[in-house]
Write a protein that holds these residues in place. Structure first.
Motif, mmCIF file in Angstrom:
data_model
loop_
_atom_site.group_PDB
_atom_site.id
_atom_site.type_symbol
_atom_site.label_atom_id
_atom_site.label_comp_id
_atom_site.label_asym_id
_atom_site.label_seq_id
_atom_site.Cartn_x
_atom_site.Cartn_y
_atom_site.Cartn_z
ATOM 1 N N UNK A 1 -98.765 -109.601 -95.632
ATOM 2 C CA UNK A 1 -99.912 -109.809 -96.516
ATOM 3 C C UNK A 1 -101.025 -110.665 -95.923
ATOM 4 N N UNK A 2 -100.742 -111.458 -94.900
ATOM 5 C CA UNK A 2 -101.785 -112.290 -94.291
ATOM 6 C C UNK A 2 -102.497 -111.595 -93.135
ATOM 7 N N UNK A 3 -102.040 -110.420 -92.740
ATOM 8 C CA UNK A 3 -102.752 -109.643 -91.721
ATOM 9 C C UNK A 3 -103.911 -108.925 -92.403
ATOM 10 N N UNK A 4 -105.122 -109.128 -91.874
ATOM 11 C CA UNK A 4 -106.331 -108.636 -92.532
ATOM 12 C C UNK A 4 -106.898 -107.372 -91.911
ATOM 13 N N UNK B 1 -104.895 -102.540 -99.160
ATOM 14 C CA UNK B 1 -105.098 -101.837 -97.881
ATOM 15 C C UNK B 1 -106.016 -102.616 -96.949
ATOM 16 N N UNK B 2 -105.790 -102.445 -95.650
ATOM 17 C CA UNK B 2 -106.597 -103.145 -94.656
ATOM 18 C C UNK B 2 -107.203 -102.153 -93.670
ATOM 19 N N UNK B 3 -108.298 -102.535 -93.012
ATOM 20 C CA UNK B 3 -108.875 -101.659 -91.976
ATOM 21 C C UNK B 3 -107.897 -101.482 -90.817
ATOM 22 N N UNK B 4 -107.766 -100.233 -90.377
ATOM 23 C CA UNK B 4 -106.920 -99.927 -89.224
ATOM 24 C C UNK B 4 -107.775 -99.168 -88.223
ATOM 25 N N UNK B 5 -108.085 -99.816 -87.112
ATOM 26 C CA UNK B 5 -108.935 -99.224 -86.089
ATOM 27 C C UNK B 5 -108.031 -98.704 -84.970
ATOM 28 N N UNK B 6 -107.688 -97.429 -85.045
ATOM 29 C CA UNK B 6 -106.749 -96.855 -84.105
ATOM 30 C C UNK B 6 -107.384 -95.833 -83.187
#
Length: 509
Positions: free
Chosen positions: A212-215, A239-244
């Motif tokens: 939960x602390x990963x943004x 949900x968090x941004x995922x730049x893959x």
């Protein structure tokens, strides 16, 4: 149950070198993320951040000999290639420091009240703030530039975000060494070691994306692995941004006129690009549309000679070697597919470069030949030979998103004659970087660079290389009718930090 050991393996022999660590438990992932979260305030001062990034580059330079030796032992990429990659990584860190010093990435905008506007404008002041802890998933093929000290880490730290890196199992010993170097640089500026966390193991990777602390997260790797993490990031309660960056075919179109002018040079250039680094570049040209007829025959003859003279090479690990050997064999068995130079196993631990040819008409439909439109990691490319221009358009219309797309034009076509303009227009929707009369391998670290593209080449519209990579780890905040004394210094009228900004509609440098 005891944690599984993490071994460093020599890809040249397949033998274990040493046990480096153990796979992180859920509790250890939690501790790393919480330590990173606690280090956020240490990155609040931009001057400290930029000094940290410069020190990281300096420390990497001081430790270069040992780092290169370990990297070569784990990846077989060779000292020359690795020395260049480490230099690029140091440059990237220093470029991010310059970005932090300049401050334009904060995107400061100040609008004073305007009662005459419709509707009236209140006092509004906007800038960007760091998201928080960033999870970084290392790539196998760039153990420096897209790993622990790479672009995701550098840009996240530049934004003011602590980082927890999920180490790649292909170079765990190097990952541990580099993490120590970066923490040593952090200590020089009073920044806690937790600003750069490092965890090992597949389960640790999934625990990390769900914490939960990963943004936000940055990833470079396979479509399968990246998509699983992307879906996990989207399925979180928040949900968090995922730049893959997941995979790319990097198509190349060669016009008949270009082949007529310089078939031999294009063939040799293609061979050099597709075999560079044993074909282990994310921007390797994996599909080439070349003309049938005499000019295309000359191009293939040149390509055949150049690839035939390329020695066997070692891939990053034996799993990749097995996938390459089986992948090219499956493709070569398709109807109407030929192997002028057969790719595959070059020895017990090596692979040999080669290429496949197929009529372009075979790729215009929807059958088993669709396999040729999927990336095959390693030193192989597919040359699809077209009889007329309509076949080029038919194949391009079936391609997924790519990091790059390339067109080779004749001298007259580059001057605006013929189909050059139309081909550029056809390629632009397919890729994040479009090249003319060049080769996609080699990604310059520059402010105007874009390394990304439509899905599946990436999961967002951002870049992982270049100055704007920092934007991935920021979010905008606007303050309305806030007293000057309460405003962050970045948003005050007197501009005490000397930041570039847009002030009442005017750009101030």
């Amino acid at each position: 149950m005891a944690a599984a050991p993490v071994w460093s393996v020599d890809p040249r022999t397949g033998k274990q070198r040493e046990q480096v660590a153990v796979e992180a438990t859920a509790q250890e992932v939690d501790a790393a993320v919480r330590a990173a979260h606690a280090a956020r305030s240490a990155l609040a001062d931009r001057a400290v951040r930029s000094a940290f990034l410069r020190s990281a580059a300096d420390e990497l330079q001081a430790a270069e000999d040992g780092l290169i030796e370990t990297a070569d032992a784990e990846t077989a990429l060779g000292p020359v290639r690795l020395t260049g990659e480490l230099a690029r990584t140091r440059y990237q860190l220093r470029a991010c420091a310059d970005l932090v010093d300049e401050g334009a990435f904060l995107d400061v905008v100040i609008d004073h009240p305007d009662d005459t506007a419709t509707p009236p404008v209140p006092d509004l002041r906007r800038y960007k703030v760091p998201l928080g802890v960033v999870a970084v998933y290392s790539a196998s093929n760039f153990p420096f530039a897209f790993s622990v000290p790479g672009g995701d880490t550098a840009s996240a730290l530049a934004a003011g975000c602590p980082v927890v890196v999920k180490a790649h199992p292909g170079h765990p010993a190097l990952s541990e060494l580099v993490a120590k170097v970066l923490r040593r640089a952090a200590a020089r500026h009073g920044i806690p070691a937790g600003v750069l966390g490092l965890v090992h193991g597949f389960e640790a990777g999934t625990d990390l994306i769900r914490h939960p602390l990963v943004a936000a997260a940055g990833f470079t790797g396979s479509v399968r692995g990246g998509r699983a993490l992307f879906d996990a990031a989207a399925a979180r309660p928040a949900p968090i941004p995922f730049h893959g960056e997941l995979g790319s075919l990097n198509p190349v179109v060669i016009t008949e006129a270009a082949a007529g002018e310089r078939a031999e040079a294009i063939g040799a250039g293609l061979a050099g690009s597709m075999t560079l680094g044993v074909g282990q570049f994310c921007v390797k040209p994996g599909l080439v549309l070349a003309p049938s007829g005499p000019s295309g025959d000359r191009l293939l003859k040149s390509l055949t000679e150049a690839v035939s003279n390329t020695g066997a090479g070692v891939l990053l690990d034996h799993r990749m070697r097995d996938n390459f050997v089986s992948g090219v064999a499956e493709r070569a068995q398709l109807p109407d597919v030929d192997s002028p130079v057969t790719p595959g196993a070059g020895g017990e631990h090596t692979v040999s470069a080669g290429f496949l040819t197929v009529p372009a008409s075979r790729l215009a439909g929807g059958d088993a030949h669709d396999l040729l439109l999927e990336e095959c990691f390693g030193p192989v490319t597919v040359v699809a030979r077209y009889d007329d221009e309509s076949e080029v358009g038919a194949v391009l219309s079936r391609l997924p998103g790519n990091l790059t797309a390339t067109v080779h034009l004749s001298e007259a076509e580059t001057a605006g004659e013929g189909r050059g303009t139309q081909l550029l227009a056809d390629l632009t929707p397919l890729a994040g970087r479009v090249l003319v009369n060049g080769w996609p391998t080699g990604v310059a670290v520059a402010p105007a660079q874009h390394h990304g593209g439509p899905y599946p080449s990436s999961t967002s519209t951002s870049t992982s290389v270049g100055g704007t990579a920092v934007e991935r780890w920021l979010r905008p905040v606007a303050y309305q009718n806030t007293p000057e004394a309460l405003l962050p210094p970045e948003l005050r009228d007197d501009n005490p930090l000397g930041l570039p900004r847009r002030f009442d509609g005017r750009l101030e440098r």
